[in-house]
Design a protein around this motif. Structure first.
Motif, short mmCIF file in Angstrom:
data_model
loop_
_atom_site.label_atom_id
_atom_site.label_comp_id
_atom_site.label_asym_id
_atom_site.label_seq_id
_atom_site.Cartn_x
_atom_site.Cartn_y
_atom_site.Cartn_z
N PRO A 153 -13.27 56.51 -30.40
CA PRO A 153 -12.87 56.62 -31.57
C PRO A 153 -11.37 56.36 -32.05
CG PRO A 153 -14.45 58.35 -31.11
CD PRO A 153 -13.91 57.93 -29.84
N GLY A 154 -10.49 56.85 -30.97
CA GLY A 154 -9.14 56.79 -31.06
C GLY A 154 -8.59 55.41 -30.48
N ASN A 155 -7.26 55.51 -29.97
CA ASN A 155 -6.70 54.32 -29.12
C ASN A 155 -7.37 54.45 -27.92
OD1 ASN A 155 -4.83 54.35 -31.45
ND2 ASN A 155 -3.45 55.98 -30.44
N THR A 156 -7.82 53.13 -27.56
CA THR A 156 -8.63 52.93 -26.16
C THR A 156 -7.95 52.32 -25.36
OG1 THR A 156 -10.66 53.07 -27.78
CG2 THR A 156 -10.90 52.31 -25.60
N SER A 157 -8.08 52.67 -24.06
CA SER A 157 -7.61 51.63 -22.87
C SER A 157 -8.55 51.90 -21.88
CB SER A 157 -6.16 52.43 -22.41
OG SER A 157 -6.38 53.77 -22.02
N THR A 158 -8.52 50.92 -20.95
CA THR A 158 -9.46 51.04 -19.73
C THR A 158 -8.82 51.13 -18.48
OG1 THR A 158 -9.16 48.85 -19.40
CG2 THR A 158 -10.91 49.16 -20.87
N ALA A 159 -9.78 51.68 -17.80
CA ALA A 159 -9.22 51.79 -16.10
C ALA A 159 -10.30 51.33 -15.19
CB ALA A 159 -8.99 53.38 -16.08
N GLY A 160 -9.98 50.77 -14.12
CA GLY A 160 -11.09 50.17 -13.32
C GLY A 160 -11.43 48.85 -13.53
N GLY A 161 -10.85 48.12 -14.43
CA GLY A 161 -11.12 46.65 -14.68
C GLY A 161 -11.92 46.25 -15.85
N GLY A 162 -12.41 47.23 -16.47
CA GLY A 162 -13.10 46.88 -17.77
C GLY A 162 -14.62 46.05 -17.09
N PHE A 163 -15.07 45.32 -17.82
CA PHE A 163 -16.56 44.75 -17.71
C PHE A 163 -16.47 43.95 -16.46
CE2 PHE A 163 -17.19 44.23 -22.47
CZ PHE A 163 -18.27 45.47 -22.42
N SER A 164 -15.34 43.61 -15.84
CA SER A 164 -14.91 42.95 -14.60
C SER A 164 -15.45 43.87 -13.27
CB SER A 164 -13.65 42.25 -14.31
OG SER A 164 -12.85 43.29 -14.31
N ASN A 165 -15.74 45.09 -13.39
CA ASN A 165 -16.06 45.88 -12.21
C ASN A 165 -16.70 47.24 -12.85
OD1 ASN A 165 -14.19 44.69 -10.32
ND2 ASN A 165 -12.49 45.69 -11.31
N PRO A 166 -17.68 47.40 -11.76
CA PRO A 166 -18.60 48.57 -12.06
C PRO A 166 -17.97 49.70 -11.97
CG PRO A 166 -19.02 47.56 -9.99
CD PRO A 166 -17.97 46.72 -10.53
N ARG A 167 -18.52 50.88 -12.62
CA ARG A 167 -18.09 52.19 -12.93
C ARG A 167 -16.40 52.22 -13.52
NH1 ARG A 167 -22.15 54.86 -11.45
NH2 ARG A 167 -23.28 54.57 -9.70
N SER A 168 -16.24 51.31 -14.42
CA SER A 168 -14.81 51.47 -15.14
C SER A 168 -15.05 52.27 -16.07
CB SER A 168 -14.77 49.95 -15.81
OG SER A 168 -14.37 49.09 -14.94
N SER A 169 -13.97 52.86 -16.77
CA SER A 169 -13.83 53.73 -17.95
C SER A 169 -13.09 53.37 -19.05
CB SER A 169 -13.02 54.98 -17.30
OG SER A 169 -13.78 55.53 -16.18
N TRP A 170 -13.28 53.75 -20.17
CA TRP A 170 -12.72 53.54 -21.37
C TRP A 170 -12.01 54.87 -21.83
CZ3 TRP A 170 -16.27 50.69 -19.35
CH2 TRP A 170 -16.10 49.13 -19.31
N PHE A 171 -10.81 55.13 -21.93
CA PHE A 171 -10.31 56.55 -22.39
C PHE A 171 -9.75 56.45 -24.09
CE2 PHE A 171 -9.91 56.31 -18.00
CZ PHE A 171 -10.31 57.45 -17.58
N ASP A 172 -9.88 57.64 -24.25
CA ASP A 172 -9.31 57.66 -25.59
C ASP A 172 -7.95 58.68 -25.67
OD1 ASP A 172 -8.81 58.82 -28.39
OD2 ASP A 172 -10.85 58.64 -28.99
N SER A 173 -6.98 58.25 -26.33
CA SER A 173 -5.57 58.72 -26.19
C SER A 173 -5.36 59.76 -27.26
CB SER A 173 -4.42 57.81 -25.86
OG SER A 173 -4.55 56.90 -26.98
N SER A 174 -6.33 59.91 -28.41
CA SER A 174 -5.96 60.86 -29.47
C SER A 174 -7.17 61.58 -29.83
CB SER A 174 -5.74 59.70 -30.66
OG SER A 174 -6.66 58.89 -30.96
N ASN A 175 -6.82 62.84 -30.50
CA ASN A 175 -7.72 63.63 -30.86
C ASN A 175 -8.46 63.40 -32.03
OD1 ASN A 175 -9.24 65.78 -31.64
ND2 ASN A 175 -7.71 67.47 -30.75
N ASP A 176 -9.56 62.77 -32.16
CA ASP A 176 -10.18 62.38 -33.39
C ASP A 176 -11.18 63.42 -33.91
OD1 ASP A 176 -8.85 59.81 -33.26
OD2 ASP A 176 -9.80 59.64 -31.26
N GLY A 177 -11.61 64.36 -32.98
CA GLY A 177 -12.41 65.50 -33.53
C GLY A 177 -13.86 64.81 -33.29
N ALA A 178 -15.03 65.54 -34.17
CA ALA A 178 -16.37 65.03 -34.37
C ALA A 178 -16.38 63.61 -34.81
CB ALA A 178 -16.86 66.14 -34.96
N VAL A 179 -17.68 63.03 -34.12
CA VAL A 179 -18.07 61.65 -34.96
C VAL A 179 -19.56 61.61 -35.24
CG1 VAL A 179 -16.12 60.48 -33.69
CG2 VAL A 179 -18.39 60.87 -32.53
N THR A 180 -19.92 61.00 -36.06
CA THR A 180 -21.32 60.89 -36.48
C THR A 180 -21.54 59.33 -36.49
OG1 THR A 180 -21.20 62.62 -37.86
CG2 THR A 180 -23.07 61.33 -38.33
#
Length: 195
Positions: free
Chosen positions: A103-130
């Motif tokens: 929901p917020g500012n997104t960055s990847t770790a682990g290579g994104g789609f190019s590598n298995p088991r990658s992660s997409w991190f949120d660096s802001s507090n956006d609260g609940a989402v629907t």
């Protein structure tokens, strides 16, 4: 061309106990639009899979991601978020680009789609989402999508695992059924000839 949409719940495999967070997942599938196909003809053989999450806690990451299948990546797209709407009006194929986001500012770790088991991190507090779309995966052969959504718990990070087996479209299921019927008929005719 008619649009085919499938909605189903994604199986939540596990949630750590001790936190009353509620996280649910949904999935839908559609055919690429006429405009998307005209912009990129290879899209006509693909399906656009969209994944949604509802959470009453702040989402921290989409992590440990495993994808089985080949993804369409538009040369002008990114794997960390949806394209900006004015760009999709100019380049319609961007509307079918594959990505995962938070929901917020997104960055990847682990290579994104190019590598298995990658992660997409949120660096802001956006609260609940629907019904937040956290992934769009466009593919000719997507078979499964799994991972974990981490949320801010009362005292620690809480993890909710998801697994989305991709249900084939009705035409594919019908063709498989016809093949099965043909195999049964051939087996019975061989048995009849041998008797």
């Amino acid at each position: 061309m008619s649009r085919f949409v499938t909605c189903c719940a994604i199986v939540v495999l596990a949630a750590q106990s001790g936190y009353a967070a509620t996280v649910t997942f949904n999935y839908s599938r559609r055919a690429p639009t006429i405009e998307e196909q005209q912009s990129e003809p290879t899209l006509s053989a693909m399906a656009v899979h969209e994944f949604f999450v509802t959470s009453d806690a702040d989402i921290l990451s989409v992590n440990n991601v495993e994808i089985s299948g080949t993804l369409y990546q538009d040369p002008l797209g990114t794997d960390t978020g949806a394209p900006i709407p004015p760009f999709t009006e100019l380049i319609p194929s961007l509307g079918a680009d594959s990505w995962i986001t938070t929901p917020g500012n997104t960055s990847t770790a682990g290579g994104g789609f190019s590598n298995p088991r990658s992660s997409w991190f949120d660096s802001s507090n956006d609260g609940a989402v629907t019904h937040f779309m956290f992934a769009r995966l466009t593919s000719p052969n997507l078979r499964s999508f799994s991972g974990r959504i981490s949320v801010a718990g009362a005292t620690s990070v809480e993890n909710f695992e998801f697994a989305a087996p991709i249900v084939p479209e009705p035409a594919s299921m019908a063709m498989a059924g016809m093949g099965l019927i043909g195999m049964i008929a051939a087996s019975r005719s061989r048995k009849w000839l041998n008797d």
